[in-house]
Design a protein around this motif. Sequence first.
Motif, PDB file in Angstrom:
ATOM      1  N   GLY A   1       0.810  -1.220   0.000  1.00 32.09           N
ATOM      2  CA  GLY A   1       0.000   0.000   0.000  1.00 32.09           C
ATOM      3  C   GLY A   1       0.838   1.262   0.000  1.00 32.09           C
ATOM      4  N   ASP A   2       1.329   1.634   1.136  1.00 33.45           N
ATOM      5  CA  ASP A   2       2.132   2.840   1.292  1.00 33.45           C
ATOM      6  C   ASP A   2       3.426   2.441   1.995  1.00 33.45           C
ATOM      7  OD1 ASP A   2       3.215   5.142   2.877  1.00 33.45           O
ATOM      8  OD2 ASP A   2       1.580   6.218   1.876  1.00 33.45           O
ATOM      9  N   TYR A   3       4.535   2.537   1.295  1.00 35.85           N
ATOM     10  CA  TYR A   3       5.821   2.109   1.846  1.00 35.85           C
ATOM     11  C   TYR A   3       6.109   2.794   3.178  1.00 35.85           C
ATOM     12  CZ  TYR A   3       7.713  -0.353  -2.268  1.00 35.85           C
ATOM     13  OH  TYR A   3       7.967  -1.244  -3.263  1.00 35.85           O
ATOM     14  N   LEU A   4       5.943   4.104   3.223  1.00 40.25           N
ATOM     15  CA  LEU A   4       6.285   4.833   4.436  1.00 40.25           C
ATOM     16  C   LEU A   4       5.405   4.384   5.599  1.00 40.25           C
ATOM     17  CD1 LEU A   4       8.143   6.875   5.667  1.00 40.25           C
ATOM     18  CD2 LEU A   4       6.560   8.680   4.981  1.00 40.25           C
ATOM     19  N   GLU A   5       4.117   4.184   5.374  1.00 34.56           N
ATOM     20  CA  GLU A   5       3.242   3.677   6.434  1.00 34.56           C
ATOM     21  C   GLU A   5       3.708   2.304   6.913  1.00 34.56           C
ATOM     22  OE1 GLU A   5      -0.886   3.622   5.394  1.00 34.56           O
ATOM     23  OE2 GLU A   5      -0.955   5.792   5.088  1.00 34.56           O
ATOM     24  N   GLU A   6       4.134   1.450   5.975  1.00 30.51           N
ATOM     25  CA  GLU A   6       4.626   0.118   6.350  1.00 30.51           C
ATOM     26  C   GLU A   6       5.882   0.220   7.214  1.00 30.51           C
ATOM     27  OE1 GLU A   6       3.258  -2.902   5.811  1.00 30.51           O
ATOM     28  OE2 GLU A   6       1.550  -1.965   4.808  1.00 30.51           O
ATOM     29  N   PHE A   7       6.804   1.097   6.828  1.00 33.16           N
ATOM     30  CA  PHE A   7       8.013   1.285   7.629  1.00 33.16           C
ATOM     31  C   PHE A   7       7.657   1.805   9.019  1.00 33.16           C
ATOM     32  CE2 PHE A   7      10.428   1.715   3.499  1.00 33.16           C
ATOM     33  CZ  PHE A   7      11.181   0.577   3.683  1.00 33.16           C
ATOM     34  N   GLU A   8       6.763   2.784   9.086  1.00 36.28           N
ATOM     35  CA  GLU A   8       6.387   3.380  10.362  1.00 36.28           C
ATOM     36  C   GLU A   8       5.649   2.388  11.256  1.00 36.28           C
ATOM     37  OE1 GLU A   8       4.335   6.871   9.031  1.00 36.28           O
ATOM     38  OE2 GLU A   8       6.174   8.058   9.023  1.00 36.28           O
ATOM     39  N   ALA A   9       4.901   1.456  10.659  1.00 33.54           N
ATOM     40  CA  ALA A   9       4.130   0.477  11.429  1.00 33.54           C
ATOM     41  C   ALA A   9       4.984  -0.693  11.916  1.00 33.54           C
ATOM     42  CB  ALA A   9       2.969  -0.048  10.573  1.00 33.54           C
ATOM     43  N   PHE A  10       6.208  -0.821  11.378  1.00 32.80           N
ATOM     44  CA  PHE A  10       7.074  -1.941  11.746  1.00 32.80           C
ATOM     45  C   PHE A  10       7.417  -1.880  13.223  1.00 32.80           C
ATOM     46  CE2 PHE A  10      11.267  -3.807  12.432  1.00 32.80           C
ATOM     47  CZ  PHE A  10      11.070  -5.068  11.916  1.00 32.80           C
ATOM     48  N   GLU A  11       7.218  -2.981  13.912  1.00 34.29           N
ATOM     49  CA  GLU A  11       7.593  -3.076  15.320  1.00 34.29           C
ATOM     50  C   GLU A  11       8.497  -4.280  15.508  1.00 34.29           C
ATOM     51  OE1 GLU A  11       4.587  -2.791  18.312  1.00 34.29           O
ATOM     52  OE2 GLU A  11       3.337  -1.519  17.033  1.00 34.29           O
ATOM     53  N   MET A  12       9.636  -4.048  16.127  1.00 33.55           N
ATOM     54  CA  MET A  12      10.568  -5.122  16.419  1.00 33.55           C
ATOM     55  C   MET A  12       9.970  -5.993  17.522  1.00 33.55           C
ATOM     56  SD  MET A  12      13.418  -6.635  15.900  1.00 33.55           S
ATOM     57  CE  MET A  12      14.116  -5.513  14.740  1.00 33.55           C
ATOM     58  N   PRO A  13       9.891  -7.308  17.292  1.00 34.37           N
ATOM     59  CA  PRO A  13       9.330  -8.172  18.325  1.00 34.37           C
ATOM     60  C   PRO A  13      10.234  -8.255  19.559  1.00 34.37           C
ATOM     61  CG  PRO A  13      10.162  -9.457  16.470  1.00 34.37           C
ATOM     62  CD  PRO A  13      10.277  -8.015  16.090  1.00 34.37           C
ATOM     63  N   GLY A  14       9.603  -8.357  20.711  1.00 35.52           N
ATOM     64  CA  GLY A  14      10.353  -8.538  21.954  1.00 35.52           C
ATOM     65  C   GLY A  14      11.194  -7.339  22.317  1.00 35.52           C
ATOM     66  N   ASP A  15      12.327  -7.612  22.941  1.00 38.24           N
ATOM     67  CA  ASP A  15      13.202  -6.533  23.410  1.00 38.24           C
ATOM     68  C   ASP A  15      14.399  -6.342  22.475  1.00 38.24           C
ATOM     69  OD1 ASP A  15      14.510  -8.860  23.980  1.00 38.24           O
ATOM     70  OD2 ASP A  15      15.056  -8.318  26.028  1.00 38.24           O
ATOM     71  N   ARG A  16      14.200  -6.604  21.217  1.00 43.20           N
ATOM     72  CA  ARG A  16      15.295  -6.466  20.251  1.00 43.20           C
ATOM     73  C   ARG A  16      15.495  -5.003  19.872  1.00 43.20           C
ATOM     74  NH1 ARG A  16      13.823 -11.532  16.288  1.00 43.20           N
ATOM     75  NH2 ARG A  16      13.919 -13.078  17.915  1.00 43.20           N
ATOM     76  N   ARG A  17      16.726  -4.715  19.460  1.00 41.09           N
ATOM     77  CA  ARG A  17      17.071  -3.360  19.039  1.00 41.09           C
ATOM     78  C   ARG A  17      17.861  -3.458  17.742  1.00 41.09           C
ATOM     79  NH1 ARG A  17      21.699  -0.374  20.372  1.00 41.09           N
ATOM     80  NH2 ARG A  17      22.282  -2.048  21.774  1.00 41.09           N
ATOM     81  N   ILE A  18      17.401  -2.782  16.701  1.00 45.81           N
ATOM     82  CA  ILE A  18      18.109  -2.795  15.418  1.00 45.81           C
ATOM     83  C   ILE A  18      19.382  -1.979  15.557  1.00 45.81           C
ATOM     84  CG2 ILE A  18      18.045  -2.035  13.013  1.00 45.81           C
ATOM     85  CD1 ILE A  18      15.049  -2.618  13.024  1.00 45.81           C
ATOM     86  N   ILE A  19      20.511  -2.603  15.161  1.00 48.71           N
ATOM     87  CA  ILE A  19      21.785  -1.875  15.221  1.00 48.71           C
ATOM     88  C   ILE A  19      22.348  -1.603  13.827  1.00 48.71           C
ATOM     89  CG2 ILE A  19      22.362  -2.678  17.523  1.00 48.71           C
ATOM     90  CD1 ILE A  19      24.363  -4.621  16.158  1.00 48.71           C
ATOM     91  N   PHE A  20      21.824  -2.275  12.810  1.00 47.33           N
ATOM     92  CA  PHE A  20      22.273  -2.044  11.441  1.00 47.33           C
ATOM     93  C   PHE A  20      21.163  -2.457  10.500  1.00 47.33           C
ATOM     94  CE2 PHE A  20      24.426  -3.258   7.484  1.00 47.33           C
ATOM     95  CZ  PHE A  20      25.096  -2.070   7.214  1.00 47.33           C
ATOM     96  N   CYS A  21      20.999  -1.711   9.404  1.00 51.24           N
ATOM     97  CA  CYS A  21      19.915  -1.977   8.471  1.00 51.24           C
ATOM     98  C   CYS A  21      20.387  -1.721   7.038  1.00 51.24           C
ATOM     99  CB  CYS A  21      18.748  -1.052   8.809  1.00 51.24           C
ATOM    100  SG  CYS A  21      17.320  -1.250   7.762  1.00 51.24           S
TER     101      CYS A  21
END
Length: 129
Positions: free
Chosen positions: A64-84
């Motif tokens: 649908g809308d890429y930006l909405e999809e990115f904004e809606a993304f939630e990392m499961p649990g207590d994880r933290r993204i360190i590189f993308c």
Amino acid sequence: DGESREFRAWLEARGVDRRLPLLTTVDGERINSSFQELPPPGEPVRLHAPVFTGRDYRIAGRIGDYLEEFEAFEMPGDRRIIFCCNCVFNYLYAELEGVKVPLTGVITFGEIAGVLHNQTLAYLALTSA
């Protein structure tokens, strides 16, 4: 669709949006390849990543809308993204130039587990032990 025909003609007959990649499944994981161009009749369709003999492929569904999809993304649990790493096609097709995307990192083409992938986002996350 059970009949032999030129791939280019099949794509055109169905009005396939070339921004949507071809998808297959390998060992339970989706593998995709983006279209480079649709050449003149009789010449092969060019892709940005390999396709594999003996696999069934389909055209990806629309996002649908890429930006909405990115904004809606939630990392499961207590994880933290360190590189993308985000594929350059996501950036181009979503018209993200000048847009702040919540998942930031390198914009590039990607290779995961020795296979070139297109239109993907890969990240490295840390979690508490």
